[in-house]
Scaffold this active site. Structure first.
Site, mmCIF file in Angstrom:
data_model
loop_
_atom_site.group_PDB
_atom_site.id
_atom_site.type_symbol
_atom_site.label_atom_id
_atom_site.label_comp_id
_atom_site.label_asym_id
_atom_site.label_seq_id
_atom_site.Cartn_x
_atom_site.Cartn_y
_atom_site.Cartn_z
ATOM 1 N N ASP A 130 4.464 1.774 3.464
ATOM 2 C CA ASP A 130 5.849 1.389 3.187
ATOM 3 C C ASP A 130 6.515 2.548 2.440
ATOM 4 O OD1 ASP A 130 4.738 1.217 0.640
ATOM 5 O OD2 ASP A 130 5.640 -0.716 0.151
ATOM 6 N N GLY A 162 2.365 4.307 -2.218
ATOM 7 C CA GLY A 162 3.824 4.342 -2.357
ATOM 8 C C GLY A 162 4.318 5.589 -3.059
ATOM 9 N N HIS A 170 12.916 -0.032 -1.346
ATOM 10 C CA HIS A 170 13.448 0.662 -0.176
ATOM 11 C C HIS A 170 14.945 0.930 -0.318
ATOM 12 C CE1 HIS A 170 9.880 -0.744 2.533
ATOM 13 N NE2 HIS A 170 9.526 0.103 1.593
#
Length: 266
Positions: A148, A117, A93
């Site tokens: 995410d 992802g 991130h």
């Protein structure tokens, strides 16, 4: 290509002011593991801090763009997997945020399937060109996971909340053409034209007004979160600070003298 930097899971090349980053685990469908997360962060920091880099193109080696997180690596952690994923997601991130916040524009060249992802990562660029062979699938909930790598931040902004929920909850697979119609990518081109088009655009950005690109990116980040008056004040501050840059002054001179501006990224 002038120079490259040695990574195990990525290829990092520099062509003039353009960085070309290739996810390079084709045998593992370019799945993201801890090392790739760390190397992506290193590459993002390099793009952000090296003043010679003024744009980046990100693509995948082989047939897929990125299959998402390396589930085999997750399984290998056993009962410690939550801690492992916390660490890996934090690093990944940071890389995605750095690519997004840095002044140089990022062109995503989606060469094949972007899942999990990889799907999230593909949404985080500033401009996205997809091959006709690309496919897009959220995939997380199919593995009992939640998203995410930025998709819950970007997907609804790109396509609206209802369609975002559809992709995340049903794991519907979008073709490149559907992704274009929905607004997930900017352009779709033939597979053999993908890198040529991405590099052409990348070089255009790399030879442009880098400071102005960075200011514009940051202004657009707050488009949904600030009041109109606050956004207008940000715009006032932004355009005034741009007037102090060499690029803006030379471009204004060029406009008055009817010549073509040359941008130095300063």
């Amino acid at each position: 290509i002038e120079g490259s930097m040695s990574y195990k899971t990525l290829k990092f090349e520099q062509d003039g002011h353009l960085a070309i980053i290739t996810l390079n685990r084709p045998e593992q469908m370019n799945a993201m593991d801890m090392l790739m997360s760390e190397e992506l962060l290193d590459a993002a920091l390099r793009c952000d801090t090296d003043r010679q880099i003024r744009a980046a193109v990100i693509t995948g080696a082989g047939k897929m763009f990125c299959a998402g997180g390396d589930l085999k690596a997750f399984l290998a952690e056993g009962d410690d997997v939550a801690g492992f994923v916390t660490k890996m997601a934090t690093i990944l991130h940071a890389a995605i945020a750095r690519f997004n916040r840095m002044e140089p524009p990022v062109v995503m060249a989606i060469n094949g399937t972007a899942a999990g992802g990889g799907f999230s990562f593909s949404l985080s660029g500033d401009y996205s060109i997809a091959s006709t062979q690309a496919k897009f699938v959220s995939a997380y909930t199919a593995s009992g996971l939640s998203p995410d790598a930025s998709s819950t931040y970007f997907i609804a902004k790109h396509i609206g909340l209802l369609r975002a929920k559809e992709l995340v909850l049903t794991n519907r697979v979008l073709s490149a053409e559907e992704a274009l119609q929905w607004g997930l990518v900017s352009r779709v081109v033939a597979p053999d034209a993908l890198m040529e088009e991405a590099l052409k655009l990348g070089h255009q950005f790399a030879n442009g007004p880098t400071r102005a690109y960075g200011m514009a990116k940051n202004l657009l980040h707050t488009a949904y979160s600030e009041s109109m008056e606050t956004q207008l004040e940000f715009e006032s501050q932004g355009i005034a600070s741009m007037m102090r840059t060499k690029d803006a002054r030379s471009a204004l001179d060029a406009f008055v003298n009817k010549t073509k501006p040359e941008f130095a990224g300063e």
